[in-house]
Design an enzyme around this catalytic site. Structure first.
Site, PDB file in Angstrom:
ATOM      1  N   LYS A 143     -14.287   2.281  16.132  1.00  0.00           N
ATOM      2  CA  LYS A 143     -13.109   1.400  15.994  1.00  0.00           C
ATOM      3  C   LYS A 143     -12.346   1.321  17.316  1.00  0.00           C
ATOM      4  O   LYS A 143     -11.882   0.263  17.717  1.00  0.00           O
ATOM      5  CB  LYS A 143     -12.196   1.940  14.884  1.00  0.00           C
ATOM      6  CG  LYS A 143     -11.036   1.039  14.567  1.00  0.00           C
ATOM      7  CD  LYS A 143     -10.274   1.479  13.339  1.00  0.00           C
ATOM      8  CE  LYS A 143     -11.010   1.157  12.059  1.00  0.00           C
ATOM      9  NZ  LYS A 143     -10.235   1.410  10.863  1.00  0.00           N
ATOM     10  N   ASN A 149       0.843  -1.197   0.000  1.00  0.00           N
ATOM     11  CA  ASN A 149       0.000   0.000   0.000  1.00  0.00           C
ATOM     12  C   ASN A 149       0.876   1.245   0.000  1.00  0.00           C
ATOM     13  O   ASN A 149       2.111   1.141  -0.029  1.00  0.00           O
ATOM     14  CB  ASN A 149      -0.969  -0.014   1.192  1.00  0.00           C
ATOM     15  CG  ASN A 149      -0.223  -0.063   2.506  1.00  0.00           C
ATOM     16  OD1 ASN A 149       0.538   0.833   2.832  1.00  0.00           O
ATOM     17  ND2 ASN A 149      -0.423  -1.139   3.266  1.00  0.00           N
ATOM     18  N   LYS A 179     -11.818  -2.149  19.097  1.00  0.00           N
ATOM     19  CA  LYS A 179     -10.455  -2.654  19.297  1.00  0.00           C
ATOM     20  C   LYS A 179     -10.083  -2.694  20.779  1.00  0.00           C
ATOM     21  O   LYS A 179      -8.999  -3.178  21.131  1.00  0.00           O
ATOM     22  CB  LYS A 179      -9.449  -1.809  18.515  1.00  0.00           C
ATOM     23  CG  LYS A 179      -9.632  -1.930  17.004  1.00  0.00           C
ATOM     24  CD  LYS A 179      -8.313  -1.921  16.256  1.00  0.00           C
ATOM     25  CE  LYS A 179      -8.544  -2.162  14.780  1.00  0.00           C
ATOM     26  NZ  LYS A 179      -7.524  -2.990  14.155  1.00  0.00           N
TER      27      LYS A 179
END
Ligand code: C5P
Length: 396
Positions: A340, A211, A344
């Site tokens: 998130k 990426n 997480k």
């Protein structure tokens, strides 16, 4: 790197590394500092005051008895208002003088005459035998005990043809350490583990999937954590970057290697900052040999398998470090990032505003914790990294 408004007295003593002081002067000025050069007589045999004057834009002083100084007190005038004194290169003889507090030329006199709150940093530069000589080592210990910061020396090939410890650090490394001298030691003694960069997942021995992460943000955070006094381990995917000075870097390629390396290092760490752009999948049918473009089976078909979530694995440890995650969302950052963070199960999540930050030198962040969110305005990644480290230190 930011030294805006800082007044640095740069002292040069006799050594071939004087040529690197020219580049250091430019780097300091580029970082926003003003540089007042003072040279010993020996230094002027290696590089001329004219060169240093042209680069620093300020009158260079070499002589305690310089008739241009109306009050004959250059050793006082030059140190009052200085933010730091840097001696680069610093010879064995000059270290000996500092250890004894001798004042037999302008540079040694101004070091002794400096107000004690003005930090003195020295970059030793000498032959390996001179560095290892017991007298030099004794003097180095003495000046360290007196509160003088010793930058390096580095190890490697020397101008004399010998190899070993004694090389002056490179200007870029010295700049990092000089900037670090101005940072609050908010993570003093803490152990910090950081992931950075992309991962690379092989398709065959010469092809792969990766990426756009450059690693710049993670490396800036590693640099800032070291400057804040932490012991830093950086597990890095493939990047073109040089490891920040003082940081232990472990190179990995794939997400699974990064996972294994992080879990091997995480014991005893107090902070874990997952900055890496980890690939979510790897190719489960990667070929052992290069896939032929005109192979009998036509176009290749790739199959994917999920990669381990490194941050989730660390966050699930019973004696986990303080965990910080990153999120790059292209829309609705506030909702997605906080969700998130909760999913997480981490105390702090850093949101990148947009994903176009990849490869850039600046960024804009939002910090999410249980109390809400805080915006860090667009700035150079090094400056944002310092703000993030301060925010983490405040939460520890
Ligand atoms: O779930 P997502 O990939 O968006 O979360 C991003 C955060 O999780 C980052 O901090 C990244 O470094 C970390 N991460 C990880 N291992 C993965 C995927 C993401 O540590 N396999």
């Amino acid at each position: 790197m930011d030294l805006a408004g800082k007044k640095i007295v740069l002292g040069l003593t006799g050594g071939i590394a004087c040529y690197k002081a020219a580049e250091l002067t430019r780097a300091l000025i580029k970082a926003g500092a003003s540089v007042q050069v003072v040279m010993t007589d020996a230094a002027t045999h290696f590089i001329t005051p004219v060169t240093m004057q042209a680069l620093s834009g300020q009158t260079v002083y070499t002589d305690q008895w310089d008739p241009r100084v109306a009050n004959n007190m250059a050793h006082i005038d030059l140190t009052r208002g200085a933010d730091a004194i840097v001696i680069a290169p610093c010879s064995a003889d000059f270290i000996a003088k500092l250890a004894q507090g001798r004042c037999d030329d302008l540079l040694s006199t101004l070091c002794v005459a400096r107000p004690m709150q003005v930090p003195l940093l020295v970059a030793p530069a000498m032959n390996v035998e001179m560095w290892q000589n017991p007298a030099t080592q004794r003097n180095v210990q003495q000046i360290a005990a007196d509160g003088i910061t010793i930058m390096g020396p580095g190890v490697g090939e020397q101008a004399c043809g010998e190899t070993g410890l004694g090389r002056m650090l490179e200007p870029a490394q010295l700049l990092e350490l000089i900037c670090a001298a101005f940072q609050a030691k908010s993570l003093a003694g803490k152990k910090v583990l950081i992931t950075a960069g992309p991962t690379f997942e092989a398709i065959d021995p010469v092809r792969g999937i990766t990426n756009l992460s450059s690693g710049k943000m993670g490396y800036a955070i590693a640099r800032a954590a070291y400057a804040a006094g932490a012991q830093v381990t950086l597990v890095s995917g493939p990047t073109a970057l040089v490891a920040p000075y003082g940081v232990q870097r472990i190179d990995v390629t794939t997400a699974r290697q990064m996972h294994d390396s992080v879990l091997a290092q995480v014991g005893g760490q107090e902070v874990f900052i997952a900055v890496a752009a980890v690939a979510d999948w790897h190719v489960s049918n990667a070929a052992e040999q290069k896939i032929k473009k005109d192979g009998a089976s036509g176009l290749p078909t790739l199959q994917f398998a999920p990669n381990p979530d490194i941050l989730a694995a660390v966050a699930a440890l019973p004696d986990r470090p303080y965990c910080v995650g990153f999120a790059a969302e292209s829309e609705q950052l506030l909702q997605h990032a906080e969700a998130k963070r909760v999913k997480k199960n981490i105390p702090l999540l850093v949101g990148n505003i947009g994903h176009e930050t990849f490869g850039k030198d600046d960024n804009e962040l939002v910090l999410f914790d249980a109390q809400g969110h805080t915006h860090l305005a667009r700035a150079d990644k090094n400056s944002l990294a310092q703000q993030l480290i301060a925010a983490i230190a405040a939460r520890l």
